[in-house]
Design a protein around this motif. Sequence first.
Motif, PDB file in Angstrom:
ATOM      1  N   LYS A   1       3.804   2.844   3.675  1.00  0.00           N
ATOM      2  CA  LYS A   1       5.100   3.017   4.317  1.00  0.00           C
ATOM      3  C   LYS A   1       5.233   4.473   4.755  1.00  0.00           C
ATOM      4  N   LEU A   2       5.639   4.688   6.015  1.00  0.00           N
ATOM      5  CA  LEU A   2       5.855   6.018   6.555  1.00  0.00           C
ATOM      6  C   LEU A   2       7.322   6.166   6.928  1.00  0.00           C
ATOM      7  N   THR A   3       7.939   7.266   6.518  1.00  0.00           N
ATOM      8  CA  THR A   3       9.324   7.551   6.881  1.00  0.00           C
ATOM      9  C   THR A   3       9.415   8.938   7.495  1.00  0.00           C
ATOM     10  N   ALA A   4      10.329   9.082   8.444  1.00  0.00           N
ATOM     11  CA  ALA A   4      10.577  10.385   9.076  1.00  0.00           C
ATOM     12  C   ALA A   4      12.038  10.745   8.801  1.00  0.00           C
TER      13      ALA A   4
ATOM     14  N   PRO B   1      13.664  10.512  13.837  1.00  0.00           N
ATOM     15  CA  PRO B   1      14.318  10.847  12.565  1.00  0.00           C
ATOM     16  C   PRO B   1      15.130   9.669  12.038  1.00  0.00           C
ATOM     17  N   GLY B   2      14.903   9.334  10.767  1.00  0.00           N
ATOM     18  CA  GLY B   2      15.580   8.209  10.143  1.00  0.00           C
ATOM     19  C   GLY B   2      14.808   6.902  10.238  1.00  0.00           C
ATOM     20  N   ASP B   3      13.720   6.848  11.048  1.00  0.00           N
ATOM     21  CA  ASP B   3      12.930   5.626  11.196  1.00  0.00           C
ATOM     22  C   ASP B   3      11.907   5.511  10.068  1.00  0.00           C
ATOM     23  N   SER B   4      11.398   4.290   9.865  1.00  0.00           N
ATOM     24  CA  SER B   4      10.319   4.048   8.919  1.00  0.00           C
ATOM     25  C   SER B   4       9.473   2.892   9.416  1.00  0.00           C
ATOM     26  N   LYS B   5       8.202   2.880   9.036  1.00  0.00           N
ATOM     27  CA  LYS B   5       7.277   1.815   9.395  1.00  0.00           C
ATOM     28  C   LYS B   5       6.471   1.454   8.151  1.00  0.00           C
ATOM     29  N   THR B   6       6.194   0.152   7.965  1.00  0.00           N
ATOM     30  CA  THR B   6       5.392  -0.328   6.844  1.00  0.00           C
ATOM     31  C   THR B   6       4.230  -1.159   7.375  1.00  0.00           C
ATOM     32  N   PHE B   7       3.013  -0.890   6.850  1.00  0.00           N
ATOM     33  CA  PHE B   7       1.808  -1.583   7.296  1.00  0.00           C
ATOM     34  C   PHE B   7       1.059  -2.111   6.067  1.00  0.00           C
ATOM     35  N   THR B   8       0.484  -3.315   6.188  1.00  0.00           N
ATOM     36  CA  THR B   8      -0.262  -3.938   5.093  1.00  0.00           C
ATOM     37  C   THR B   8      -1.571  -4.502   5.627  1.00  0.00           C
ATOM     38  N   ASP B   9      -2.649  -4.347   4.852  1.00  0.00           N
ATOM     39  CA  ASP B   9      -3.942  -4.899   5.216  1.00  0.00           C
ATOM     40  C   ASP B   9      -4.697  -5.238   3.930  1.00  0.00           C
ATOM     41  N   LYS B  10      -5.673  -6.126   4.048  1.00  0.00           N
ATOM     42  CA  LYS B  10      -6.407  -6.554   2.860  1.00  0.00           C
ATOM     43  C   LYS B  10      -7.369  -5.497   2.343  1.00  0.00           C
ATOM     44  N   SER B  11      -7.796  -4.551   3.200  1.00  0.00           N
ATOM     45  CA  SER B  11      -8.793  -3.594   2.722  1.00  0.00           C
ATOM     46  C   SER B  11      -8.573  -2.154   3.163  1.00  0.00           C
ATOM     47  N   LYS B  12      -7.976  -1.897   4.358  1.00  0.00           N
ATOM     48  CA  LYS B  12      -7.936  -0.509   4.814  1.00  0.00           C
ATOM     49  C   LYS B  12      -6.887  -0.327   5.892  1.00  0.00           C
ATOM     50  N   ILE B  13      -6.193   0.828   5.842  1.00  0.00           N
ATOM     51  CA  ILE B  13      -5.268   1.270   6.888  1.00  0.00           C
ATOM     52  C   ILE B  13      -5.692   2.671   7.320  1.00  0.00           C
ATOM     53  N   ASN B  14      -5.963   2.867   8.625  1.00  0.00           N
ATOM     54  CA  ASN B  14      -6.303   4.167   9.183  1.00  0.00           C
ATOM     55  C   ASN B  14      -5.092   4.728   9.916  1.00  0.00           C
ATOM     56  N   LEU B  15      -4.772   6.003   9.679  1.00  0.00           N
ATOM     57  CA  LEU B  15      -3.595   6.632  10.264  1.00  0.00           C
ATOM     58  C   LEU B  15      -3.969   7.914  10.999  1.00  0.00           C
ATOM     59  N   ILE B  16      -3.272   8.172  12.102  1.00  0.00           N
ATOM     60  CA  ILE B  16      -3.254   9.484  12.746  1.00  0.00           C
ATOM     61  C   ILE B  16      -1.784   9.890  12.821  1.00  0.00           C
ATOM     62  N   ILE B  17      -1.442  11.041  12.243  1.00  0.00           N
ATOM     63  CA  ILE B  17      -0.063  11.511  12.188  1.00  0.00           C
ATOM     64  C   ILE B  17       0.009  12.847  12.919  1.00  0.00           C
ATOM     65  N   GLY B  18       0.817  12.909  13.981  1.00  0.00           N
ATOM     66  CA  GLY B  18       0.854  14.093  14.833  1.00  0.00           C
ATOM     67  C   GLY B  18       1.595  15.266  14.202  1.00  0.00           C
ATOM     68  N   ASN B  19       2.733  15.034  13.601  1.00  0.00           N
ATOM     69  CA  ASN B  19       3.519  16.089  12.957  1.00  0.00           C
ATOM     70  C   ASN B  19       3.612  15.726  11.485  1.00  0.00           C
ATOM     71  N   ALA B  20       2.551  16.047  10.719  1.00  0.00           N
ATOM     72  CA  ALA B  20       2.405  15.524   9.361  1.00  0.00           C
ATOM     73  C   ALA B  20       3.526  15.972   8.442  1.00  0.00           C
ATOM     74  N   GLY B  21       4.082  17.167   8.645  1.00  0.00           N
ATOM     75  CA  GLY B  21       5.128  17.648   7.757  1.00  0.00           C
ATOM     76  C   GLY B  21       6.424  16.872   7.867  1.00  0.00           C
TER      77      GLY B  21
ATOM     78  N   PHE C   1       4.394   6.593   1.332  1.00  0.00           N
ATOM     79  CA  PHE C   1       4.484   5.760   0.143  1.00  0.00           C
ATOM     80  C   PHE C   1       3.314   4.778   0.223  1.00  0.00           C
ATOM     81  N   VAL C   2       2.326   4.930  -0.661  1.00  0.00           N
ATOM     82  CA  VAL C   2       1.093   4.144  -0.581  1.00  0.00           C
ATOM     83  C   VAL C   2       0.919   3.352  -1.865  1.00  0.00           C
ATOM     84  N   ASN C   3       0.821   2.028  -1.737  1.00  0.00           N
ATOM     85  CA  ASN C   3       0.610   1.132  -2.880  1.00  0.00           C
ATOM     86  C   ASN C   3       1.631   1.382  -3.987  1.00  0.00           C
ATOM     87  N   GLY C   4       2.880   1.634  -3.595  1.00  0.00           N
ATOM     88  CA  GLY C   4       3.958   1.805  -4.549  1.00  0.00           C
ATOM     89  C   GLY C   4       4.139   3.218  -5.054  1.00  0.00           C
TER      90      GLY C   4
END
Length: 266
Positions: A186-189, A213-233, A238-241
């Motif tokens: 889960k990613l939140t900004a 700002p204020g948005d969030s996204k949740t992604f689920t997969d059986k083995s792997k999630i790859n992310l690219i985050i432009g403004n990481a700060g 939230f990963v696996n709880g």
Amino acid sequence: MSIGNPPPDDRIPVGRALAQARVAAGLTVDEVSTTTRVRAPIVHAIEQDDFSRCGGDVYARGHIRAIARAVGLDPEALIEQFSAEHGGAPAPTPVAPLYEAERMRSEPRRPNWTAAMVAAIVAVVGFVGFTLFSGGEDGGKEPVAGKPSAASPAAKPSGSATSTTPRPEASDSAIAAAPADKVTVKLTAPNAKSWIQAVDSNGRQLFQGSLEPGDSKTFTDKSKINLIIGNAGAVNLFVNGKDLGPAGDPGQVQRLTFTPGDPEAG
């Protein structure tokens, strides 16, 4: 290439604006080309404000719109600027001939009522004849009502009812109880905007775009999630709880991979 009026001194050219946004998002030309299906040499040329390789202004507008969305810019503002610099918007295409052709093609055929009446009469006569013939053979006996047919066994209740029940989508509240055999991210900004891209273990793109700002996204997969985050700060993970906090520093581009179990960045 269309030749138009030069842009005002206080406005960044369209190509340069796209190039700067791509660099800020931490994307390469090849990544933009893969996402937009615009060939890499054309992306290079557009970033240098050379639209001669687009095949005309109409195609150039389409390329600009696709690239702008990929790098997180407002496409309509860039299209308006391009039109102002290259002779205005294209003239509208007359639609009357097309409309007439569609009307003629889609006009329904008139039903053949004569053929329908003949078919109905034949069906009635055949049914009456079959009924009289069957009654003569049976000696006028009435059929026994309620006798089940041997060829029609009683239908068995289906045991697959549970298989048709739709699976509920994972919600934010389910992250704390994320299954051990899957990866849930889960990613939140909370305060600032960031550009993100999420890809599953099969290489399928799950999401690409801006996280406001204020948005969030949740992604689920059986083995792997790859992310690219432009403004990481600006993004909390939230990963696996587990709350991992910010994905990085403000303005930093992060490339992360998460798998089931304890969060582990690849």
